[in-house]
Write an enzyme that holds these catalytic residues in place. Structure first.
Site, short mmCIF file in Angstrom:
data_model
loop_
_atom_site.label_atom_id
_atom_site.label_comp_id
_atom_site.label_asym_id
_atom_site.label_seq_id
_atom_site.Cartn_x
_atom_site.Cartn_y
_atom_site.Cartn_z
N PHE A 140 13.26 34.98 -69.88
CA PHE A 140 14.38 35.93 -70.08
C PHE A 140 14.02 37.25 -69.42
O PHE A 140 12.95 37.79 -69.64
CB PHE A 140 14.66 36.15 -71.57
CG PHE A 140 15.86 37.03 -71.79
CD1 PHE A 140 17.14 36.51 -71.66
CD2 PHE A 140 15.72 38.38 -72.10
CE1 PHE A 140 18.26 37.32 -71.83
CE2 PHE A 140 16.83 39.20 -72.27
CZ PHE A 140 18.10 38.66 -72.14
N ASP A 225 6.95 40.68 -66.30
CA ASP A 225 7.97 41.28 -67.15
C ASP A 225 7.34 41.52 -68.52
O ASP A 225 7.22 40.60 -69.32
CB ASP A 225 9.18 40.34 -67.24
CG ASP A 225 10.26 40.89 -68.17
OD1 ASP A 225 9.98 41.85 -68.91
OD2 ASP A 225 11.37 40.34 -68.15
N LYS A 254 11.87 48.10 -73.91
CA LYS A 254 11.84 47.93 -75.37
C LYS A 254 10.99 48.99 -76.09
O LYS A 254 11.49 50.05 -76.39
CB LYS A 254 11.42 46.51 -75.73
CG LYS A 254 12.53 45.49 -75.42
CD LYS A 254 12.39 44.18 -76.18
CE LYS A 254 13.67 43.38 -76.11
NZ LYS A 254 13.70 42.38 -75.04
C1 LIG Z 1 14.65 42.15 -73.93
C2 LIG Z 1 14.09 41.69 -72.65
C3 LIG Z 1 14.67 42.05 -71.42
C4 LIG Z 1 15.98 42.78 -71.33
O1 LIG Z 1 15.88 44.10 -71.75
P1 LIG Z 1 17.24 44.93 -71.99
O2 LIG Z 1 16.72 46.28 -72.41
O3 LIG Z 1 18.03 44.23 -73.01
O4 LIG Z 1 17.94 44.99 -70.67
C5 LIG Z 1 14.04 41.66 -70.26
N1 LIG Z 1 12.90 40.96 -70.30
C6 LIG Z 1 12.31 40.59 -71.45
C7 LIG Z 1 11.02 39.83 -71.42
C8 LIG Z 1 12.88 40.93 -72.67
O5 LIG Z 1 12.32 40.55 -73.82
#
Ligand SMILES: *Cc1c(COP(=O)(O)O)cnc(C)c1O
Length: 405
Positions: A140, A225, A254
């Site tokens: 994700f 990420d 986050k």
């Molecule tokens: C939550 C998340 C995102 C997306 O972040 P947003 O602030 O909602 O755009 C991207 N990568 C990972 C691994 C995440 O957990």
């Protein structure tokens, strides 16, 4: 009290676009790892705003940074830089492999910048053929059209017309599946150094080191990420520090703002130079208010003692979950690292994680799910041990209700 209009959960269905299905509970106040709703019911927070509230709710240092900066200067946009943005960038680059910072407002935007940078870097250095991006199934990376297409759940990217191209998905922890896809046309391999939304899946050492070697062989950038794993979540400032593998580009969001929206992409000077003036940007990115709060969060989390305590709290969490499972036998595995923990339902209870979450909410405990089979815990990194123990009592009561249902 103010003269603000009284609102109820029903209003959500009236006035909000129906892309979410929020809880019936409307929280109004938080302090540390406790939350209170409109009816003044109290909850223990094991959800942490989805791994965002790294210092709990209304941490005094964050409140202080917010109110101090709130009286000084809120916004300039990128025609001018500002002191909090510069200080935070200096601290982030001092503490990591990176030399350069690009600010965004969210994880998805940080990843969008990383992907665009990888494509530019490849175009400038190797020409038009090197466009392939390898990512992972169940991964994700956000909800912009580029990032959601790189994400490994087609259900999230289908239904919006033609997708950005040259994106391929390998299997996490399966090095052969990466070998089968990677070539000199690959510009980047993008992965989470622990899959969060995908079900709390840690990489094996062989996999993560092997991916790095494959990237080296094919001159591809390795993009981590760390939107969910970063800023102390796994007991290291960034997860890569615990894996012995350094990425070329890292994204963080986050927990970075401890609850204030901010994201960043960090990288080396040599790679960063390909985002020349005018190639990318954001009106709010590097906003002084966001950076002031993030600086206070970063200062607090980037502390050896605090990070060590995350490991101890992790053990406390896992032991409590193992003890509940020893009695009730509903989980096949308790997994994860630091304070990103997953409890996987056995075959018998498959697909019912959301039900268990709702029972926990009824008992006064906020949790998360990661897919249909995994209960996810992402509490504050400074949650008091007493709140862990009290929350686990509530969780056991929820498990009992769930098993009777
Ligand atoms: C939550 C998340 C995102 C997306 O972040 P947003 O602030 O909602 O755009 C991207 N990568 C990972 C691994 C995440 O957990």
């Amino acid at each position: 009290m103010s003269d603000k209009m009284l609102v109820h959960r029903e209003l959500f269905d009236e006035v909000m676009v129906p892309n979410y299905s929020p809880s019936k509970v409307i929280p109004v106040k938080g302090k540390g790892s406790r939350i209170w709703d409109q009816q003044n019911n109290q909850y223990i927070d094991f959800a942490g705003g989805i791994a965002v509230n790294c210092l709990g709710h209304c941490h005094p240092k964050l409140v202080q940074a917010l109110t101090e900066q709130g009286q000084k200067l809120w916004h300039l946009s990128n025609t001018m830089t500002n002191e909090p943005a510069l200080r935070l960038a200096k601290k982030m680059t001092d503490a990591t492999f990176a030399d350069k910072v690009y600010y965004a407002n969210s994880g998805g935007e940080a990843n969008e910048a990383a992907l665009k940078l990888a494509r530019r870097w490849a175009l400038d250095n190797y020409g038009e053929e090197k466009t392939h991006i390898i990512a992972f199934k169940q991964g994700f990376h956000g909800r912009t059209f580029f990032t959601v297409s790189v994400g490994g759940q087609p259900a999230y990217s289908d239904g919006f017309g033609p997708k950005p191209g040259d994106i391929y998905h390998a299997e996490y922890n399966n090095l052969d599946s990466v070998k089968a896809l990677i070539s000199d046309k690959t510009c980047a391999v993008v992965l989470e150094p622990l899959q969060g939304e995908g079900g709390i899946i840690s990489p094996t050492e062989e996999f993560i080191k092997g991916v790095k070697e494959l990237c080296n062989t094919h001159n591809a950038l390795l993009v981590f990420d760390e939107v969910q794993t970063g800023v102390g979540r796994l007991g290291h400032l960034y997860a890569y520090m615990g894996l012995g593998v350094t990425p070329d580009i890292l994204t963080t969001a986050k927990a970075l703002g401890g609850g204030f929206p901010i994201g960043a992409m960090i990288t080396t000077t040599d790679i960063a130079k390909h985002l020349k003036i005018g190639t990318h940007g954001s009106t709010y990115g590097g906003n002084p208010l966001a950076c002031a709060v993030a600086e206070a969060a970063f200062d607090t989390i980037n502390n050896a003692e605090l990070l060590k305590a995350v490991g101890q709290k992790s053990e406390r969490f896992k032991q409590a979950l193992e003890a509940i499972n020893a009695k009730h036998n509903l989980f096949s595995e308790i997994r994860g690292k630091g304070l990103l923990i997953g409890a996987v339902l056995t075959e018998e209870y498959k697909g019912r994680a959301k039900e268990l979450l709702l029972f926990a909410m009824d008992k006064g405990l906020m949790t998360l799910i990661a897919g249909a089979n995994v209960i996810r815990f992402a509490p504050s990194l400074v949650i008091p041990d007493g709140d862990i123990d009290a929350g686990m009592k509530l969780f056991e009561q929820a498990v009992e209700k769930f098993l009777q249902s």
